[in-house]
Enzyme design. Structure first.
Site, PDB file in Angstrom:
ATOM      1  N   ASP A 135       0.841  -1.191   0.000  1.00  0.00           N
ATOM      2  CA  ASP A 135       0.000   0.000   0.000  1.00  0.00           C
ATOM      3  C   ASP A 135       0.884   1.251   0.000  1.00  0.00           C
ATOM      4  O   ASP A 135       1.966   1.242  -0.615  1.00  0.00           O
ATOM      5  CB  ASP A 135      -0.928  -0.038   1.220  1.00  0.00           C
ATOM      6  CG  ASP A 135      -2.297   0.544   0.914  1.00  0.00           C
ATOM      7  OD1 ASP A 135      -2.387   1.785   0.758  1.00  0.00           O
ATOM      8  OD2 ASP A 135      -3.270  -0.224   0.837  1.00  0.00           O
ATOM      9  N   SER A 148     -11.480  -1.240  -0.424  1.00  0.00           N
ATOM     10  CA  SER A 148     -10.182  -1.317   0.245  1.00  0.00           C
ATOM     11  C   SER A 148     -10.345  -1.840   1.663  1.00  0.00           C
ATOM     12  O   SER A 148      -9.563  -2.673   2.144  1.00  0.00           O
ATOM     13  CB  SER A 148      -9.520   0.064   0.302  1.00  0.00           C
ATOM     14  OG  SER A 148      -8.992   0.450  -0.925  1.00  0.00           O
ATOM     15  N   HIS A 160      -3.554   5.881   3.600  1.00  0.00           N
ATOM     16  CA  HIS A 160      -4.330   4.715   3.185  1.00  0.00           C
ATOM     17  C   HIS A 160      -3.746   3.414   3.731  1.00  0.00           C
ATOM     18  O   HIS A 160      -4.463   2.589   4.299  1.00  0.00           O
ATOM     19  CB  HIS A 160      -4.412   4.669   1.659  1.00  0.00           C
ATOM     20  CG  HIS A 160      -5.394   3.672   1.131  1.00  0.00           C
ATOM     21  ND1 HIS A 160      -5.078   2.362   0.884  1.00  0.00           N
ATOM     22  CD2 HIS A 160      -6.707   3.810   0.796  1.00  0.00           C
ATOM     23  CE1 HIS A 160      -6.136   1.732   0.412  1.00  0.00           C
ATOM     24  NE2 HIS A 160      -7.146   2.589   0.353  1.00  0.00           N
ATOM     25  N   ALA A 174      -7.921  -7.878  -8.752  1.00  0.00           N
ATOM     26  CA  ALA A 174      -9.009  -8.663  -8.162  1.00  0.00           C
ATOM     27  C   ALA A 174      -9.572  -9.685  -9.143  1.00  0.00           C
ATOM     28  O   ALA A 174     -10.044 -10.749  -8.736  1.00  0.00           O
ATOM     29  CB  ALA A 174     -10.115  -7.739  -7.672  1.00  0.00           C
TER      30      ALA A 174
END
Length: 327
Positions: A23, A209, A56, A155
């Site tokens: 991240d 997320s 984040h 994903a």
């Protein structure tokens, strides 16, 4: 908790499981990280250290493993590997993500959390994901936040568990991407009004997320309680109908048997709402605690951030770079 983490934590809190958070880095100054086991930190962003200048990555790590100062993470005793692949503006490159996954392999990570996604596929990232899966690792990725009928990448890779988001009412959120089966979500987790650390305080946020981080924490509890779920032996994957590395095939079988059916389509909910307690105990899920209602996609705004600090990370097709984006 909606995903049953409190019941699972009566059995294990994730000790011994290594979770790599790929991240924007990690800030350890928050009270929630006092006592957190962070065994490795590295930045793959040129000119930047592993600290988080955006917030984040720190938010994601707190959802997984906050230490209960005021917020308890899903798996507070896991070993966090801070692998920074996004810069201070939320921009990165596929090559950074691939290198981060390769480092997770070197560090024998059990889980890679990928709360990021993008429009185009990447052969480089796909090869790294396959290699990680081949050693028995589990990559968990956010499905996307714009209400599209195709998942973000990575994903939609068969080598990731794709996670969509739900509302506080237990319906699949309108902003959650769905895809086309089998290239759709594997499961869903809460994606609205999710608590996480923000600066020196706390805030609520919306997005896949955060759903992804909740799922990673649940899988960490599973691996701590049942190490046999980790496997390098190829098995028939129930979603794709082909032989895939054992861990990801095991997880899909477990999700099929332990997730709560939210009475939505498999493209939108996958196997259903993840339950950490049912995973850990290998038992059927509890009854659906939510009203029997499906949220029409058209009735939900595409995406709303509650907190300005909670910036979604999106891998853009343009030159293979990543960039932060708000819906």
């Amino acid at each position: 908790l909606v995903i049953g983490a409190d019941k699972a934590q009566a059995i294990t809190k994730g000790s011994g499981v290594r979770v790599a958070v790929l991240d924007t880095g990690l800030n350890l100054s928050h009270n929630e990280f006092v006592g957190l086991n962070v065994s490795y930190q590295e930045s793959f962003v040129a000119g930047e250290g592993p600290e988080d200048n955006l917030g984040h990555g720190t938010a994601i790590a707190s959802i997984v493993a906050a230490q209960a100062y005021l917020l308890l993470g899903v798996a507070p005793q896991v070993n966090i590997l801070n692998l920074k692949v996004m810069d201070r503006t939320g921009v990165g490159q596929y090559s950074w993500v691939a290198t981060g996954i390769e480092r997770a392999i070197d560090l024998s990570a059990h889980i890679v959390n990928l709360s990021l996604g993008g429009e185009s596929d990447s052969a480089l990232v796909e090869a790294s994901l396959q290699a990680f899966s081949n050693i028995g690792g589990l990559a968990v990725a956010a499905g996307g936040n714009s209400g599209l009928t195709v998942l973000d990448y990575p994903a939609r890779s068969r080598y990731t568990i794709a996670v969509g988001g739900t509302t506080p009412n237990g319906t699949v959120a309108g902003w959650s991407h769905e895809g086309t089966w089998p290239d759709s979500v594997d499961c869903v987790a809460p994606g609205e009004m999710v608590w996480f650390v923000n600066g020196s305080g706390y805030t609520l946020g919306t997005g896949s997320s955060f759903s992804c981080a909740l799922a990673s924490g649940a899988f960490a509890l599973l691996f701590a309680a049942q190490p046999s779920a980790l496997s390098i032996t190829p098995k028939l994957d129930p979603k794709y109908g082909v032989l895939l590395p054992g861990t990801i095939a095991n997880i899909r079988n477990l999700l099929y048997n332990t997730s709560i059916n939210l009475l939505d389509t498999r493209e939108r909910q996958g196997y259903g709402l993840i339950r950490a307690d049912s995973l850990v105990l290998s038992q059927p899920p509890p009854p659906n605690p939510f009203p029997e209602v499906v949220t029409p996609r058209a009735s939900v705004s595409p995406f709303v951030w509650i907190s300005a600090a909670a910036v979604g990370l999106v891998l853009l097709a343009n030159k293979g770079k990543t960039k932060s984006k708000r819906g």
